[in-house]
Design a protein around this motif. Structure first.
Motif, short mmCIF file in Angstrom:
data_model
loop_
_atom_site.label_atom_id
_atom_site.label_comp_id
_atom_site.label_asym_id
_atom_site.label_seq_id
_atom_site.Cartn_x
_atom_site.Cartn_y
_atom_site.Cartn_z
N THR A 288 25.20 14.41 32.51
CA THR A 288 25.96 13.26 33.34
C THR A 288 27.29 14.44 33.71
N THR A 289 28.45 13.44 33.75
CA THR A 289 29.57 14.11 33.61
C THR A 289 30.70 12.95 32.72
N TRP A 290 31.51 14.07 31.50
CA TRP A 290 31.92 13.13 30.54
C TRP A 290 32.98 11.91 30.88
N ARG A 291 33.13 11.59 32.53
CA ARG A 291 34.08 10.21 32.75
C ARG A 291 32.66 9.40 32.93
N ASP A 292 31.14 9.71 33.34
CA ASP A 292 30.79 8.87 33.43
C ASP A 292 30.00 8.31 31.82
N SER A 293 30.25 9.72 30.85
CA SER A 293 30.27 8.84 29.76
C SER A 293 30.91 8.30 28.85
N ALA A 294 32.05 9.04 29.39
CA ALA A 294 33.07 7.51 28.39
C ALA A 294 33.62 6.28 28.89
N GLY B 169 44.93 10.01 33.72
CA GLY B 169 45.09 11.20 32.38
C GLY B 169 44.63 12.00 31.45
N LEU B 170 43.49 11.80 30.97
CA LEU B 170 42.96 12.62 30.36
C LEU B 170 42.34 13.85 30.66
N GLU B 171 41.97 13.81 32.25
CA GLU B 171 41.49 14.50 33.04
C GLU B 171 42.71 15.53 33.77
N ALA B 172 43.88 15.16 33.82
CA ALA B 172 45.54 15.93 34.03
C ALA B 172 45.37 16.93 32.98
N ARG B 173 45.44 16.25 31.85
CA ARG B 173 45.93 16.94 30.60
C ARG B 173 45.09 17.57 30.82
N LEU B 174 43.82 18.03 30.55
CA LEU B 174 42.45 19.17 30.88
C LEU B 174 43.00 19.82 31.71
N ASN B 175 43.74 19.47 32.91
CA ASN B 175 43.66 20.19 34.11
C ASN B 175 45.12 21.29 34.21
N ARG B 176 45.76 20.47 33.59
CA ARG B 176 47.35 21.63 32.78
C ARG B 176 46.88 21.99 32.11
N GLU C 79 38.98 -1.83 35.40
CA GLU C 79 37.90 -0.94 35.58
C GLU C 79 39.33 -0.40 36.23
N PHE C 80 41.30 -0.76 36.88
CA PHE C 80 42.14 0.16 36.91
C PHE C 80 42.26 0.35 35.74
N GLY C 81 42.35 -0.05 34.26
CA GLY C 81 43.23 0.62 33.41
C GLY C 81 42.28 1.93 32.96
N LEU C 82 41.45 1.68 33.09
CA LEU C 82 40.45 2.73 32.67
C LEU C 82 40.26 3.67 33.98
N THR C 83 40.40 3.70 34.83
CA THR C 83 39.80 5.01 35.76
C THR C 83 41.63 5.96 35.04
N CYS C 84 42.80 5.02 35.26
CA CYS C 84 44.08 5.56 34.98
C CYS C 84 43.82 6.29 33.47
N LEU C 85 43.06 5.78 32.58
CA LEU C 85 43.07 6.25 31.15
C LEU C 85 42.37 8.03 31.36
N LEU C 86 41.15 7.61 32.12
CA LEU C 86 40.53 8.98 32.83
C LEU C 86 40.89 10.16 33.46
N ALA D 9 41.17 11.31 21.56
CA ALA D 9 40.67 11.29 22.86
C ALA D 9 39.88 9.66 22.90
N ALA D 10 38.97 9.71 21.58
CA ALA D 10 37.79 9.20 21.34
C ALA D 10 38.43 7.69 21.28
N SER D 11 39.86 7.92 20.28
CA SER D 11 40.56 6.68 19.29
C SER D 11 41.48 6.02 20.77
N THR D 12 41.54 6.75 21.32
CA THR D 12 42.46 6.23 22.29
C THR D 12 41.55 5.29 23.37
#
Length: 259
Positions: A88-94, A229-236, A220-227, A149-152
């Motif tokens: 699947t995708t890492w976001r769906d897994s998380a 943020g993690l994705e933005a960090r990866l992209n940077r 759901e709002f907070g979870l989406t924001c967290l993911l 990332a996991a602990s966050t």
């Protein structure tokens, strides 16, 4: 004096058996007692009575109450879901993990008081963390960032869900439904915020909301924001220039990125 730590998972299992009683049965009944009455209600004596045997019979299988708590905690970890990020995708897994953890805490609210105080090193816990860390490794996080990332993610779920558990406890204590409790508390909130008109106006808007729907949307709002943020960090990290190499002809080291 140094503290000596031990765990049911690291000592040799007891070979003696109590007739008519096995460890799985003990763990199931202990969880039922904890779900019904909470952590303070658990004692070997009460558990033995529920099992129809004396506390002594339980000690054939566990050395003490601390070992029993290790067993029930790992049983709960077995209820959590981490989808294989390769399928699947890492976001769906998380996300699947976050929602399963949220539901587990609602089903077993006593768990929140065990995490961090009881060793979480049983087979279910080890498998869970292996899969969760692998999810963030598949996303592109490297080394300790995978664990961060996991602990966050776990901290977010626990932090948002704990107040909801307290709210449900208050519902049980008052006998009121979620919306009824919200309505009953509103006059107190209104009075407390009287000197802050903008905040009072905000609270007034919440008077007729459906509390459970709002809490679900908030999660759901907070979870989406967290993911996000993690994705933005990866992209940077993926777009950052590679560090200069001492050897111009050397192959640059791989950089983390979405996979």
């Amino acid at each position: 004096m140094k503290q000596h730590f031990s765990s049911v998972w690291t000592r040799e299992p007891r070979t003696a058996k109590s007739p008519g009683l096995d460890r799985a049965q003990i763990v199931r009944e202990a969880m039922a007692l904890l779900d019904a009455e909470g952590l303070d209600a658990l004692s070997m004596r009460r558990l033995g009575a529920r099992l129809g045997s004396g506390a002594t019979s339980i000690y054939w299988h566990v050395a003490n109450k601390d070992e029993l708590l290790e067993l029930v905690l790992d049983e709960v970890y077995g209820e959590l879901t981490v989808l294989d990020a390769r399928e699947t995708t890492w976001r769906d897994s998380a996300s699947s993990f976050a929602y399963s953890m949220r539901q587990m805490l609602f089903s077993h609210p006593w768990v929140i008081n065990l995490v961090g105080t009881v060793p979480g090193i049983g087979p279910n816990a080890i498998l869970l963390m292996t899969r969760l860390v692998a999810t963030f490794g598949h996303a592109g996080f490297r080394d300790l960032d995978q664990d961060y990332a996991a602990s966050t993610l776990m901290a977010y779920v626990a932090g948002v869900t704990m107040p909801e558990i307290s709210w449900r406890t208050m519902m049980g204590r008052t006998g009121l439904g979620s919306n009824e409790l919200n309505a009953a508390l509103h006059p107190l909130v209104e009075k407390a915020a009287a000197g802050h008109p903008e905040l009072a106006a905000r609270y007034a808007e919440f008077r007729e909301i459906d509390v459970e729907t709002t809490r679900a949307l908030n999660f759901e709002f907070g979870l989406t924001c967290l993911l996000d943020g993690l994705e933005a960090r990866l992209n940077r990290a993926a777009s950052a220039p590679a560090p200069a190499s001492a050897d111009p002809g050397a192959t640059p080291p791989p950089r983390p990125g979405l996979q």
